[in-house]
Design an enzyme around this catalytic site. Sequence first.
Site, PDB file in Angstrom:
ATOM      1  N   VAL A 152     -24.412  14.501  23.834  1.00  0.00           N
ATOM      2  CA  VAL A 152     -23.979  14.539  25.233  1.00  0.00           C
ATOM      3  C   VAL A 152     -24.666  15.642  26.028  1.00  0.00           C
ATOM      4  CG1 VAL A 152     -21.743  13.534  24.697  1.00  0.00           C
ATOM      5  CG2 VAL A 152     -21.990  16.016  24.723  1.00  0.00           C
ATOM      6  N   GLU A 153     -24.720  15.444  27.337  1.00  0.00           N
ATOM      7  CA  GLU A 153     -25.276  16.390  28.305  1.00  0.00           C
ATOM      8  C   GLU A 153     -26.715  16.786  27.969  1.00  0.00           C
ATOM      9  OE1 GLU A 153     -22.804  19.259  30.010  1.00  0.00           O
ATOM     10  OE2 GLU A 153     -20.959  18.262  29.474  1.00  0.00           O
ATOM     11  N   GLY A 154     -27.490  15.792  27.582  1.00  0.00           N
ATOM     12  CA  GLY A 154     -28.895  15.993  27.243  1.00  0.00           C
ATOM     13  C   GLY A 154     -29.071  16.050  25.740  1.00  0.00           C
TER      14      GLY A 154
END
Length: 786
Positions: A488-490
């Site tokens: 998640v988030e990159g």
Amino acid sequence: METLIFILILLIFGFYSYPTVLWFIFIGIYSLIFFDMSTAFWVGFAVVAIVVLNSEVRKHFFVKNLLNFIKNKNLIPKISKTEQEALEAGTNFIEADFFKGEIDFEKVKNQKIMELTKDEQDFLNNEVEELCKIESDWEIFQNRDLSKKSWEYIKSKKFFGMIIPKEYGGLGFSATAHSKVIEKLVSRSQVLAITVMVPNSLGPAELILKHGTQEQKNYYLPRLANAQEIPCFALTEPNAGSDATSISSNGEIFKDSDGKIKIKLNFEKRYITLGNIATLIGLAFVLKDPNNLLFDKKDLGITFALIDSKTKGVDNSNRHDPLGIPFVNSPIFGTDVIIELDSIIGGKEGIGKGWQMLVESLSIGRGISLPSVSLGGSKLALKVVNSYTQLREQFGLSINKFEGVEEKIAKIAAFTYLLNASRNYTLDAIDAGVKPAVINSVMKYHATEKFREIINDSMDILGGAGIIRGEKNLLAHAYFAIPISITVEGANILTRNLMQFGQGLIKSHPYLYKQVIAINNNDIDSLDEHLSQHIKLALTLSVKSFIYYLSRAVTISTKGEFKEYKRKLIWASTSFASLTNICIALLGGDIKKKENISARLGDILSWLYLITSTIREYENNPNKQNKVLVEYICEYGFYKIQEAKEDITLNITLIKFLLPFIRLNPIGSKPKDNLNKKIIELLDDEKNINSLCDNLFIPNNEKEAIFKLQEALVLQKNNVDLFDRIKYAIKHNTIKKSSFLNMIEESHNKGVVTNDEYETLKEIYEKRMGVINVDYFNDKVYKKQR
């Protein structure tokens, strides 16, 4: 001898960055006195001096031609509009010093430490503690959801409003308090932590607070704070994950039958946390104005809007199953969804500003939420593994006495200290108003990766107890959930290969971004100024790097604790900055495409930050017992820096000849085995392990697994003299070596232990076996388990 002195003086000039004119004066006079130089040399020397020292001549004959050459050959990284917005979204932090080969340890140490307010500490001690007591992680998994009681408690106590200011009805917590709440919750259940974490990081509250209109703030923030609205943030799509700029969800501006301007949305989102239960959707989409109703251009860019989940055309009725972890995560679909213009976050002024808003919001998750989850999970793993390995015996020894296990536990303890240190330094900066975009990427990657290593090592140590699910297994669900944090988030692969160094190079290098702008604007004056400064810095860094290499940085003066490691940090920082400039010169604009080179430079940059954070933590919280952990982290970090330098050099042909020299005098090597033993001795003291594992939820309930684990360990430690007496009896043939129960029975019969001591030993055995034994279920119950 004259030549040697000449070189030595030039090195001094370079080391102290003497003015260019002094270089030419010295070279001219020294050459005239000591060297018999030809006429051709003096003519060339004069030409070079005129070009270098006269700015007008330099700009006309050198800089102008260089600018054209660079643009024609694509020798400078190109910056897209989205990249420029990302660069402008945050601020520089200590990584900017690393790119200059500098570290100001006093400034690092004196970064203001954020202490919790009374309200924040009370919330942690009371509300967070009470939420953790409501249900166990096992119960959450069996019910596939938080209980109704947990949901009601979360809403009523404003857990979703931690970042919302008190003036809007929220709790108004600092980043540090936010982090500590998540850290404690995750020690109880990752589902609980994720549920609370997401609305306080990446979502409508953060976006409205920073970019919303006053009307949006007044209306939505109180409703979000008291959970009248449950938020989610819909960004990710089937073809837009780490590359969020490629989203295809679209909005089209049109006039309805009443002539009112509105937006028609069509979208398909996935992996949206809380999406299935959200009442307020923060939606990212590309906005178009095909009929130029608002603007002269048709493509208006990424925009964010707020949508009521009950709006016609919205479908959030489905659920994903993320590796069986039962937090709410779902796809969201939208077909011909009609919204008003004032639904756009920031109103009309917010049109096309979505990417910039996104970068700022992502940095919260990367710098606060995910590192907090990793730290809380790491503390729990350390607590469990340290206790279990003292209770579990093989071949007559507690398994923490075996070197292989010892090595793993030492790394777990050191990494936990590292995560806490880097978390604290990062949050102190954020609470002081810094927006450290580059460092947040470093934190996201290394916090989740170190947690992955910690959990994997913990599972190896626990063996069978780690792989059998049930109430007694405290780490299995964390093991299942690790890939989620990594993704998640990159995604971590892209975070390491593209963001840490790639973003840092442009954003944090003292001159590169300014040169890029000058080249793009054909600004010869600006390019001349910043290129001259860049060349001067590069020369100074090269000389310093060379001298530090020869001297192993013993010439550097440092103060306080860990002077040797501070000297090495300055050496490593100088070497990193010099190597960066070499890569820029050799690779030019292709440096962004050389992802593996960028990743390794990012590794060096990251470890400079992590080691610096670790030393700062110790200096601000000095505890002699923890020195061994700092030593381990520094040794490990410099070893990783050395490894990265070797790999970079090996893969760039023109500097490959330096590899033998880099290996001949390494900046670091793996931590020695004796450090492992020292760390195990440190962890044997309950005060030390409790300090390292502070802010964990430890239930005061004798039915809970972690309570039983701690109870058994304390009882065993309080009666260590009884075990010593039995070992003495075995050694002197008073009793025979046999099973534990047989030995204590014989010890009792032969008077080695008293009646009370015999009963105590039986109790220790029972409690220890209660911890060591794993869960099992009858067939019918098993088939109903989740």
